[in-house]
Motif scaffolding. Structure first.
Motif: not given
Ligand code: COI
Length: 354
Positions: A66-85
């Motif tokens: 098995e494998m796994f990853e970890g990343l995050k989604a953020y609510k930006g200050v402009d109200g849009k949703n972002y991922l990081f890399r």
């Protein structure tokens, strides 16, 4: 491009109120896709979050393929949703897959799957300071077979967890136990891969550390037992005499995405960075001569986390004055500033979820 079918829940859950903790709450939906030898990856879909039905003989239960990853989604200050890399997670997925004989997963499919499920559950992205939607992509081997061999069938899934800081102490410096008995990985093993076995292997050391009131374990190399490798849930960095020193990627430590980002930020700010071997003796000496100025960890879950105390056998090294160091604070502010869109993203690391 995947043709993702979306089956929405008819029973949306109550959104959490109050403290989130880390990785305890799950959203309404999950992404799921099958792999079958000869057919490839197929049937990409988003379904209501649900339990799995797997045969007790499914290979993942027996040999840990098995494998796994970890990343995050953020609510930006402009109200849009972002991922990081997210492209970096996709690339690392295939480095892990290759080591574990799991089939190649096209990187654009990985990113598309993550974006699609985050979009469906975008209302779950928390907005309190220090919170984000933690994303856990993972692949498991599902053949019903007890022979030791690569499975011919797999499931790729992505689940989402609104989370706060990984350490309950937040940005308070944590105590780290340098483990001198158990080892985590050796070169040629799977230390660089993001697979459950590396974390299962870390538990006995972690229990020892917790019993002595330390939060995490810092692993030494498996051969000489004297060179610093990584902490259970993050890479480690030291500020020694004005320079940031961190273990080089030698095959037995995880190539962290936050690690890579922090090195880039330091270099751009004119802070010298050395990626090299560091012995525990060098640390003890640096601490005795007052040159060990800061210690911090970097990781997706941990972001940039200060370390206030390091224990090695009978030595306890206290770092700084017990509060977060200046470089650690600057890196935390810069990384989270870029993630949330408070700072200019000159690197193109922020990726909008549309
Ligand atoms: C992450 O930082 O995303 C990780 O995967 C660490 C995890 C073991 C909590």
């Amino acid at each position: 491009m995947l043709d993702i079918k979306i089956y929405r829940t008819t029973e949306p859950k109550q959104k959490p109120t109050g403290a989130l903790g880390f990785g305890k709450i799950f959203t309404d939906h999950m992404f799921i896709m099958n792999y079958t030898e000869g057919k490839g990856w197929h049937d990409p879909r988003i379904e209501p979050y649900h339990n799995l039905s797997l045969a007790p003989s499914a290979m993942v239960f027996h040999y840990g393929q098995e494998m796994f990853e970890g990343l995050k989604a953020y609510k930006g200050v402009d109200g849009k949703n972002y991922l990081f890399r997210p492209d970096m997670n996709a690339k690392r997925t295939n480095e892990t897959n290759k080591r574990l004989c799991i089939p190649y997963l096209p990187e654009e499919d990985f990113v598309q799957a993550v974006k699609a499920v985050v979009k469906v559950d975008e209302d779950w992205i928390p907005t309190e300071p220090g919170t984000s939607l933690y994303i856990r992509p993972f692949i498991i081997a599902t053949d019903e077979f007890l022979g030791v061999a690569p499975s011919k069938t797999y499931l790729f899934m992505v689940i989402l967890s609104p989370s706060g800081a990984y350490y309950s102490s937040g940005l308070e410096p944590v105590g780290i136990w340098i483990e001198d008995d158990y080892v985590r990985a050796v070169k040629g093993g799977m230390g660089f891969a993001k697979t459950g076995g590396n974390y299962a292997c870390s538990l006995a050391g972690q229990v020892k550390a917790h019993n002595d009131n330390y939060s995490q374990v810092l692993w030494l190399d498996g051969v000489h037992r004297k060179y610093i490798e990584e902490v259970g849930s993050m890479n480690i960095m030291f500020k020694i005499d004005g320079k940031i020193v961190t273990p080089a990627l030698n095959g037995s430590i995880l190539p962290g995405i936050t690690r890579n980002s922090v090195i880039q930020i330091c270099k751009d700010k004119g802070i010298p960075v050395e990626e090299r071997q560091i012995s525990v003796d060098e640390l003890l000496e640096a601490q005795k001569s007052g040159k060990l100025e800061e210690v911090f960890g970097t990781g997706t879950a941990a972001v940039v986390s200060p370390v206030g105390k390091l224990r090695y056998k009978d030595d306890v090294m206290t770092i700084g004055d017990g509060s977060i160091g200046k470089v650690c604070q600057m890196l935390y502010d810069t990384v989270t500033g870029i993630q949330l869109g408070k700072l200019e993203d000159k690197y193109g690391w922020r990726v909008e979820v549309k």
